[in-house]
Structure formats: C-alpha cells, structure tokens
Design a protein around this motif. Structure first.
Motif, PDB file in Angstrom:
ATOM      1  N   UNK A 181      47.452  42.709  91.601  1.00 17.22           N
ATOM      2  CA  UNK A 181      47.514  43.244  90.249  1.00 17.22           C
ATOM      3  C   UNK A 181      48.747  42.807  89.490  1.00 17.22           C
ATOM      4  N   UNK A 182      49.124  41.557  89.632  1.00 16.10           N
ATOM      5  CA  UNK A 182      50.375  41.049  89.059  1.00 16.10           C
ATOM      6  C   UNK A 182      50.216  40.703  87.583  1.00 16.10           C
ATOM      7  N   UNK A 183      51.169  41.141  86.762  1.00 14.80           N
ATOM      8  CA  UNK A 183      51.191  40.828  85.328  1.00 14.80           C
ATOM      9  C   UNK A 183      52.540  40.231  84.967  1.00 14.80           C
ATOM     10  N   UNK A 184      52.515  39.202  84.108  1.00 21.48           N
ATOM     11  CA  UNK A 184      53.735  38.462  83.783  1.00 21.48           C
ATOM     12  C   UNK A 184      53.520  37.705  82.482  1.00 21.48           C
ATOM     13  N   UNK A 185      54.571  37.583  81.676  1.00 22.60           N
ATOM     14  CA  UNK A 185      54.524  36.727  80.495  1.00 22.60           C
ATOM     15  C   UNK A 185      55.658  35.710  80.568  1.00 22.60           C
ATOM     16  N   UNK A 186      55.418  34.536  79.988  1.00 25.69           N
ATOM     17  CA  UNK A 186      56.421  33.483  79.884  1.00 25.69           C
ATOM     18  C   UNK A 186      56.485  33.055  78.427  1.00 25.69           C
ATOM     19  N   UNK A 187      57.675  33.070  77.858  1.00 29.33           N
ATOM     20  CA  UNK A 187      57.853  32.724  76.448  1.00 29.33           C
ATOM     21  C   UNK A 187      57.925  31.215  76.260  1.00 29.33           C
ATOM     22  N   UNK A 232      40.419  36.680  92.122  1.00 30.78           N
ATOM     23  CA  UNK A 232      39.338  37.635  92.359  1.00 30.78           C
ATOM     24  C   UNK A 232      39.124  38.506  91.126  1.00 30.78           C
ATOM     25  N   UNK A 233      40.224  38.814  90.435  1.00 31.58           N
ATOM     26  CA  UNK A 233      40.131  39.569  89.184  1.00 31.58           C
ATOM     27  C   UNK A 233      41.398  39.315  88.394  1.00 31.58           C
ATOM     28  N   UNK A 234      41.366  39.673  87.109  1.00 29.33           N
ATOM     29  CA  UNK A 234      42.499  39.431  86.233  1.00 29.33           C
ATOM     30  C   UNK A 234      42.239  38.270  85.294  1.00 29.33           C
ATOM     31  N   UNK A 235      43.248  37.914  84.523  1.00 30.42           N
ATOM     32  CA  UNK A 235      43.082  36.867  83.522  1.00 30.42           C
ATOM     33  C   UNK A 235      44.381  36.085  83.365  1.00 30.42           C
ATOM     34  N   UNK A 236      44.251  34.848  82.929  1.00 31.43           N
ATOM     35  CA  UNK A 236      45.394  33.989  82.626  1.00 31.43           C
ATOM     36  C   UNK A 236      45.156  33.415  81.236  1.00 31.43           C
ATOM     37  N   UNK A 237      46.119  33.628  80.336  1.00 28.21           N
ATOM     38  CA  UNK A 237      45.978  33.181  78.954  1.00 28.21           C
ATOM     39  C   UNK A 237      47.132  32.262  78.575  1.00 28.21           C
ATOM     40  N   UNK A 238      46.837  31.245  77.789  1.00 28.16           N
ATOM     41  CA  UNK A 238      47.857  30.406  77.183  1.00 28.16           C
ATOM     42  C   UNK A 238      47.691  30.490  75.676  1.00 28.16           C
ATOM     43  N   UNK A 239      48.773  30.915  75.006  1.00 31.79           N
ATOM     44  CA  UNK A 239      48.766  31.153  73.560  1.00 31.79           C
ATOM     45  C   UNK A 239      47.612  32.059  73.145  1.00 31.79           C
ATOM     46  N   UNK A 256      50.501  30.860  95.420  1.00 32.85           N
ATOM     47  CA  UNK A 256      49.153  31.250  94.994  1.00 32.85           C
ATOM     48  C   UNK A 256      49.105  31.455  93.486  1.00 32.85           C
ATOM     49  N   UNK A 257      50.126  32.103  92.940  1.00 29.83           N
ATOM     50  CA  UNK A 257      50.174  32.329  91.493  1.00 29.83           C
ATOM     51  C   UNK A 257      50.271  30.998  90.746  1.00 29.83           C
ATOM     52  N   UNK A 258      51.111  30.091  91.235  1.00 33.39           N
ATOM     53  CA  UNK A 258      51.247  28.792  90.590  1.00 33.39           C
ATOM     54  C   UNK A 258      49.928  28.030  90.614  1.00 33.39           C
ATOM     55  N   UNK A 259      49.239  28.061  91.733  1.00 34.93           N
ATOM     56  CA  UNK A 259      47.952  27.362  91.858  1.00 34.93           C
ATOM     57  C   UNK A 259      46.885  27.997  90.964  1.00 34.93           C
ATOM     58  N   UNK A 260      46.955  29.312  90.774  1.00 32.76           N
ATOM     59  CA  UNK A 260      46.001  29.979  89.887  1.00 32.76           C
ATOM     60  C   UNK A 260      46.230  29.558  88.439  1.00 32.76           C
ATOM     61  N   UNK A 288      52.417  35.781  70.185  1.00 29.93           N
ATOM     62  CA  UNK A 288      51.899  35.814  71.550  1.00 29.93           C
ATOM     63  C   UNK A 288      52.767  34.971  72.469  1.00 29.93           C
ATOM     64  N   UNK A 289      52.954  35.403  73.719  1.00 28.99           N
ATOM     65  CA  UNK A 289      53.705  34.576  74.667  1.00 28.99           C
ATOM     66  C   UNK A 289      52.950  33.281  74.949  1.00 28.99           C
ATOM     67  N   UNK A 290      53.661  32.277  75.398  1.00 30.91           N
ATOM     68  CA  UNK A 290      52.994  31.031  75.764  1.00 30.91           C
ATOM     69  C   UNK A 290      52.026  31.256  76.913  1.00 30.91           C
ATOM     70  N   UNK A 291      52.496  31.922  77.957  1.00 32.43           N
ATOM     71  CA  UNK A 291      51.668  32.208  79.131  1.00 32.43           C
ATOM     72  C   UNK A 291      51.637  33.705  79.362  1.00 32.43           C
ATOM     73  N   UNK A 292      50.437  34.230  79.599  1.00 40.16           N
ATOM     74  CA  UNK A 292      50.298  35.643  79.941  1.00 40.16           C
ATOM     75  C   UNK A 292      49.370  35.783  81.127  1.00 40.16           C
ATOM     76  N   UNK A 293      49.834  36.477  82.141  1.00 40.47           N
ATOM     77  CA  UNK A 293      49.029  36.767  83.330  1.00 40.47           C
ATOM     78  C   UNK A 293      48.771  38.257  83.352  1.00 40.47           C
TER      79      UNK A 293
END
Length: 374
Positions: free
Chosen positions: A27-33, A62-69, A50-54, A2-7
């Motif tokens: 509707x932005x999606x992004x992963x960081x290894x 408003x919608x979506x998810x942010x995951x770490x590991x 805004x993304x950094x603050x989220x 899994x990526x370290x960060x997943x948006x």
C-alpha cells in the motif's frame, strides 16, 4: 500543480518456492516533483527495486496506480512510458560502438541520421565523453561505461530517469566522483531522478529527499538532514548512519520540558511532544555528537543540566585517519559509540582501552524517537 510522478497505494505480492506469500509493496504511496532527486533506500528485500520496476513497466502491480503528470501509465508498455532506466549492469551492446549504443533508442524511433548524430554528440558531451563515439564499449573503463549508460538514458529526453544501483560496481573513489557528477547532471538537465541504493552515504550525499523502505512500507520520507538527525523510529536510526539508542524513563513534565532518567541515575531535561510522563522514551544521539574526556569516572548530570553526562570505561579505540572511533561501556546503559577528532584525542593525552572516561551529549544533539525502544 500535479506532481511529475504519483504512486497511489501500490501493492505487490510474490509467492516463494514453498508457496508462502511475500509482500514486496504494501500500500505504498509517494510523489516525486519536477526536477527532484529522490532516493529509495533500504535493505535487500525492502521493495525498492520492485517499485522501480513497477514505475518502468517491467513489473505489474496487484493493486494501486502510477501516474505521470496526472495520467495513469499502468496500461502503457515499458517502451511507451516517458521514463528511462539505468541498470546496475549498464546493459550495453558489446558489438556496437559508443555512439550506436547511445543512439539506439533514437534509431528505433526513426529519428533521422543527422538529428540522431547531433543528439548523441550532445549527450556524450553532457557526461564528459565527447569524442568517444567511435570507441568500442569493450575499450572503456567501468566509470566510462556507466557514463555511456547515462548518455543512452538521457538522449531520448525522458521526464523521469530511474537508476537501479548504477554505481555499485565502481571503486570507492570513482563512485564518490560519479555521485557528485550525477547530482550536477540531474539539476543541469532538469530531469527528475528516482535512484535506488542500499548505500546510506550515497543517499545522504545525492538526494533532495530520501524514502527509507522496509517490508514494502515507507518508514520515513524527508530531506537527508531529517533522515539523519531526526529519524522517526529505531529502524531508520539504526539503518541510516551509526547511532546510540538509550532508553530513558520520563519522570515528570513542566510546560514544554520533561525530566528524564536513564539507567544508573543520570538525568537530563528535554522538550518535545514525545516526552510524556510515565513512559519509557528512546533517545538517539550520533557518535560525532559525543564529547569524551579521560579522567575519573564522572557523576551523572544533575536535573536541569544542558544534556546527558555519563561515566564509563573505554573498551575499544580505532584510528580512521582523521578520527578515532571509540566504544565505551556505560554501566546499566551498555556500549556507546563516540567519534572524536584526532587533535581532540591528542590534546586529552590519548585514551587507552580500560581507561575511565566521561561522556557528554548536548541536549540539542539528542532526538526522541517515536514508538517503543527497539
């Protein structure tokens, strides 16, 4: 793995004073290894802060998810997320010395005095401020305060470090030096960095990958070389570096190669999936890819020539120290930019505004953009 960060599909709307909605994230999606340096680049209002603050927990989606590991962190408050943030204004405590500023989060977390002192000293050494612990932050230069803010961010050993334009207040020379040191520090620590900037040179210099944003959407994501030499669309081409954009009509195609014609009749042969007969294509080439020679106006290149040859007239020449920045008017095409080395300029006998010149761009330096001309 899994990526370290997943948006995932992050969306955030704001209301203006007049009540009209503004979409900051669309509707932005992004992963960081793990151990990756990713830069969010774009104009003001594109959604990068805004993304950094989220991610840090200071802004709700408003919608979506942010995951770490692989685990969602949306239900965790900012202080409970395994991330730290370095702000643009550093946010140091003026009444505390350097050591207390750096160790404050450890003090709040109840880390023992001896362990806290050891980790503070270690963090200060990493940022080149060993022996500065007892100094007041008021006695430090802007660059030293920036290092203190970095030390404070890394002392808690986060998995992810967020940096919100931390170099914007520094002078040019110090800023360039800190860019190099930040990159070295990131790889040495093995921490993933998400870095926000509107400075394209900064992004190209520091990043493993760049995320170019506009209107809350990702316009292009990739390594610096792809962003600069192979932009996906006209927005990226114009925003990142100086560029020449020329419209050409695709006359025909044979196998992998197509014959294109620009205004005025100059023709060239290019290959690629975007060279489709019957359509207008947007060609990108950078000023440093253009060779310039003085003399009588050149004829357009013949079909099959390895590149694009044009004739024009020099309208402006600016000396920058090592280079000349030229602007050349090409009939039917418009103004084009070229950057030539000082020695090359001298060997041609010098170019003066109003003089006819011949331009040539090799095929390998010409990139065909996706989408219609901008």
């Amino acid at each position: 793995m899994a990526p370290l960060l997943e948006i995932r599909n992050a969306t955030r709307h704001f209301a203006t004073q007049g009540g009209a909605p503004v979409t900051a994230l669309d509707g932005l999606s992004l992963t960081v290894a793990d151990n990756e340096f990713v830069t969010l680049l774009g104009p003001s209002g594109c959604g990068k802060t805004t993304l950094l603050r989220a991610i840090s927990g200071f802004e709700d989606l408003d919608s979506g998810d942010i995951l770490i590991e692989g685990t969602s962190i949306l239900d965790r408050p900012a202080h409970a997320r395994p991330v730290n943030t370095v702000f643009q204004n550093y946010a140091l405590f003026p009444h505390m010395n350097v050591a207390r500023n750096v160790g404050y989060s450890l003090e709040v977390a109840g880390v023992s005095g001896a362990e806290r002192a050891r980790r503070v000293a270690e963090a200060l050494e990493l940022v080149g401020l060993g022996g500065y612990g007892e100094r007041s932050v008021r006695q430090l230069s802007g660059g030293q305060q920036q290092r203190v803010a970095l030390a404070r961010a890394i002392v808690a050993r986060p998995r992810l470090l967020l940096l919100d334009e931390p170099l914007s207040a520094l002078d040019r020379n110090l800023r360039q030096r800190m860019q190099e040191e930040l990159k070295q520090l990131q790889h040495g620590l093995g921490i993933s960095f998400v870095f926000v900037t509107h400075d394209q040179e900064e992004a190209l210099t520091m990043s493993d990958r760049i995320v170019v944003l506009d209107g809350g959407r990702i316009q292009q994501l990739g390594p610096p070389e792809d962003i600069y030499f192979r932009p996906e669309n006209a927005f990226v081409a114009r925003f990142v570096g100086e560029s020449n954009l020329v419209t050409a009509h695709v006359l025909s195609r044979s196998g992998e190669e197509g014959l294109l014609e620009v205004a005025g009749g100059a023709r060239l042969v290019l290959s690629g999936d975007r060279v489709v007969p019957g359509i207008d294509a947007t060609l990108l080439f950078r000023p440093e890819s253009v060779s310039v020679a003085s003399g009588p106006e050149a004829a357009a290149s013949e079909p099959g020539a390895a590149g694009l040859s044009l004739a024009g007239r020099l309208t402006q020449s600016s000396f920058t120290g090592s280079d000349y920045r030229l602007e050349i008017d090409v009939p039917g095409v418009g103004p084009l930019k070229a950057t030539v080395r000082h020695l090359a300029q001298s060997s041609s006998g010098g170019l003066a505004p109003g003089e006819p010149v011949a331009l040539h761009v090799p095929s390998a330096a010409i990139h065909v953009l996706a989408g219609p001309p901008a």
